[in-house]
Design an enzyme around this catalytic site. Structure first.
Site, PDB file in Angstrom:
ATOM      1  CB  SER A 292      -7.115  -1.199   4.347  1.00  5.86           C
ATOM      2  OG  SER A 292      -6.247  -1.331   3.261  1.00  5.86           O
ATOM      3  CG  ASP A 293     -10.771   1.653  -0.714  1.00  5.98           C
ATOM      4  OD1 ASP A 293     -10.452   0.904  -1.559  1.00  5.98           O
ATOM      5  OD2 ASP A 293     -11.905   2.465  -0.849  1.00  5.98           O
ATOM      6  CB  ALA A 294      -6.667   0.634  -3.029  1.00  6.44           C
TER       7      ALA A 294
END
Length: 766
Positions: A292-294
């Site tokens: 996932s992105d942050a």
């Protein structure tokens, strides 16, 4: 399965059998069969908690991060418990080795940690930002640059980059346009393949490093150009415009994909089953793992999609997000989901398997440690500076050169470098140069002084620029934010710059944006030069001195005034460590500009979004008596996609098609003669564009389907040929709900930009 889905499957099957639907290329797998066998054997030894730990990727941060709660458990204790599969934002090789040793000697199964970082366009040596590399139209150069970045990062113990970013961007207000390849899917796909090969190596010469294709998918289409905001993209546009670079990256064998933050058609990308499973895995054939992105898994609650953290973990896992970056949602919730029967042990194994396989493929079990020494940084710089210099020379785009002002004579005596970017070392490295050292970079002032030691090169900033609304990244990354000048100081600096210009032989204006202005969470509502730079430019021009404008920015800024009043303009982007030396080479003719625009350059923000590959309306732009879609501005861009000047001149002539008719499965070859008609050795980028006149859907007026950058001596000729086969003619048709290659009549243009006039046509029969 619903009745509509069953009907859709039968329709797709019928189209496949008829030969109308195009079958795409095959994806390469990052991990081998042996890597997966070893991963399966390890999974059989692991506890449920250890498997969940492999899905957890914390940020390694010693300073508090706004909005992120502190973890009472130390990184070391998490490691000892087997609760970390990967760490990011750590680049100190000694600290990497210390933590890796804990994982290898103080845990039950001795599974190594995978360290990742945003290695976007360099590590010890910064190369031009990705948009600038795309402006080179030289995939081989981009491949070399990312190979060097992987080599340098690898010494520090990093084996994983969160790059390349493959988001198509057609709205320059969006700050992250800097990280991609611009507006075109064909150019974007070429750069995707090159960067994956650079980071990971090839089958014949593999590198123990992993690339990440991000942000999947549609992130660059944020509403209003506002970073993080939702994107609304019909399937036809997603398939034809936004997915081709990702498809190319998957086919090149990328090991990881990063899911995006934003909602796509009202479903968050990091919880989107259609996007991550049906499209990425089933259609594109991706076999690696998704990170996932942050904080994106935890943010599914914030976005109003998941009910709570438990629901967010379930939705992320169900969609196919293997690794949770930063939010610890999997770590905290997955045991409970398994206990409740909402997830099965087999699902957990499926999430963990490709992460373990990647670790085996990267050789982490055999060679887990960093090998950098105190001398490595200096050694890498010395080894790679020349490559960085050449990369920037090949990326700069010459937009204007009236009266052949450039190149400047080396006998020039007094040069005034004026503007806030003229001597800013940190900004030359560009956005996402997180490991760069300012002291290593070369500014325009530095470069000109080194290039012309007998000339008097003097500098004045003239004005100061800053964001009106800083983001949470300001001050954490990039150069330190300057203290604002007082009104008296601003007046003094302006007068000092004008006085310096008045007594010079030529004025080099270094204007644009700070690197932090072309970054994540750094969108703009305007494309004007920030601050009082326009006022400074006009005041200097009024002095009557020869003026060269060097533009340092990634987004195209409003040059409507400058394009009429400033004789020479070069778009320099942010060129990395060797920016100043490369620009100096170009200014005096030791290098010849050959870059081409990877975006259409708008006349004003009112034209945004603007791109060349639009469809034809009932009132075409080339129809009789057409003026403009606007009553106050031409419809055309200021500078078209693919445009760029040279110090030499070229002719592209004698377009020849190998045949005027071919079958749907057939191919033709389009050939032209390229001639260097000037007096300098130089490069030209020959580009081929295609248009399908009729079919099951309307097609863009032109689409890039081939390009080649060619170097020729004065007077030299070379035949340049391009295949135009089924692949080049295929597209995703909304009417057919799939990829098609159709009988039709086709136009072909070959030239130096998207406005090429050299034309022919051919017919495709059933």
């Amino acid at each position: 399965m619903s009745e509509s889905r069953i009907g859709g499957c039968f329709l797709l099957a019928a189209l496949l059998l008829s030969g109308c639907v195009e079958v795409r290329g095959q994806a390469q797998s990052f991990a081998s069969a042996e890597d997966n066998r070893r991963a399966d054997a390890l999974l059989k030894q692991m506890t449920t908690a250890e498997k969940i730990g492999q899905l957890n990727q914390p940020f390694y941060l010693k300073l508090p991060l706004p909005g992120v709660k502190a973890d009472p458990v130390s990184y070391e204790d998490h490691l000892r418990r087997g609760e970390i599969g990967s760490l990011l934002f750590l680049t100190d090789p000694q600290e990497i080795n210390r933590l890796q040793k804990i994982a290898l000697t103080e845990t039950r199964l001795h599974i190594p940690i995978l360290f990742g970082f945003d290695v976007i366009h360099g590590f010890d040596t910064e190369f031009p930002v990705p948009l600038a590399m795309a402006a080179s139209w030289d995939p081989a150069m981009a491949e070399e640059a990312q190979g060097i970045a992987a080599e340098e990062a690898g010494h520090a113990g990093l084996r994983w980059s969160f790059a390349p970013m493959l988001d198509i961007a057609r709205d320059p207000r969006w700050g992250r346009i800097s990280e991609g390849a611009g507006e075109d899917p064909y150019l974007g796909a070429a750069m995707a393949r090159a960067q994956v090969r650079g980071f990971q190596g090839t089958a014949e010469n593999p590198r123990q490093f992993m690339a990440t294709l991000k942000h999947f998918a549609g992130y660059g289409a944020a509403t209003g150009g506002r970073d993080y905001d939702a994107a609304y993209i019909p399937e036809e546009q997603l398939q034809n415009v936004y997915l081709p670079p990702f498809r190319a990256g998957v086919e090149a064998g990328a090991g990881a994909v990063m899911s995006a933050y934003m909602d796509l058609n009202d479903v968050p990308a990091s919880g989107n089953v259609h996007l991550l499973r049906e499209t990425l895995r089933d259609e594109l054939g991706f076999k690696g793992f998704v990170v996932s992105d942050a904080f994106a898994v935890g943010s599914l609650v914030t976005q109003g999609f998941a009910q709570n953290s438990s629901d967010a973990a379930l939705r992320g896992a169900t969609a196919g997000v293997n690794m949770d970056m930063g939010s610890a949602t999997y770590l905290e919730q997955m045991q409970s989901l398994l206990a409740q029967g909402k997830m099965t042990p087999a699902q957990l194994d499926d999430l963990a398997r490709p992460i373990l396989a990647a670790k085996y493929h990267l050789g982490l079990f055999e060679h887990p440690y960093a090998d950098a020494t105190d001398q490595t940084h200096a050694e890498m710089l010395a080894k790679h500076r020349q490559a960085a210099r050449m990369a920037e020379e090949r990326s700069v785009v010459l937009l204007r050169n009236e009266g052949a002002l450039l190149p400047l004579p080396k006998t020039i005596k007094r040069i005034a470098v004026i503007g806030p970017l003229g001597n800013s070392k940190g900004d030359m490295n560009g956005p996402w140069s997180l490991t760069a050292k300012e002291a290593d970079s070369v500014t325009v002032v530095d470069g000109l002084k080194a290039k012309l030691p007998d000339a008097r090169v003097e500098f004045a900033p003239g004005v100061q620029i800053a964001k009106e609304f800083p983001s949470s990244f300001d001050g954490l990354v990039g150069p330190k934010v300057e203290k604002p000048w007082s009104a008296d100081e601003a007046d003094r600096q302006m007068k000092s710059a004008l006085d310096l210009a008045k007594h010079s032989d030529v004025v080099v204006m270094a204007l644009g944006e700070l690197a932090i202005m072309d970054f994540e969470y750094s969108s703009r509502s305007s494309l004007q030069l920030p601050g009082k730079q326009q006022e400074l430019l006009e005041a200097v021009q009024a002095l009557g001195k020869p003026v060269v404008l060097l533009l340092f920015s990634t987004r195209p800024l409003d040059l409507s005034w400058a394009s009429e009043h400033i004789p020479a303009i070069m778009d320099c982007y942010f060129g990395g460590t060797e920016t100043g030396n490369a620009v100096a080479d170009l200014l005096v003719g030791d290098a010849v500009p050959g870059g081409k625009l990877p975006v259409s350059w708008p006349r004003s923000v009112g034209q945004v979004p603007i791109f060349y590959a639009h469809t034809m309306s009932h009132k075409p732009y080339d129809s009789a008596n057409f003026t403009s879609r606007y009553w106050d501005l031409p419809t055309t861009p200021l500078y078209p996609f693919g445009y760029g000047l040279s110090y030499s001149t070229f002719s592209i002539s004698d377009l020849h098609l190998s045949t005027k008719s071919t079958s749907v499965d057939g191919s033709i070859t389009a050939s032209v003669m390229l001639t260097n008609t000037g007096a300098r050795k130089a490069d030209e980028v020959v580009q081929v564009y295609l248009h399908q006149r009729f079919g099951s859907a309307s097609r863009p007026v032109r689409e890039l389907k081939g390009f080649r950058r060619v170097t020729l001596e004065p007077g030299q000729k070379e035949e340049v040929s391009f295949p135009v086969g089924r692949t080049e003619r295929s597209y995703w048709s909304a009417a057919k709900a799939g990829w098609v290659a159709e009988p039709s009549d086709f136009d072909v243009w070959v030239g130096e930009s998207s406005t090429a006039t050299l034309h022919d046509s051919f017919t495709v029969t059933p």
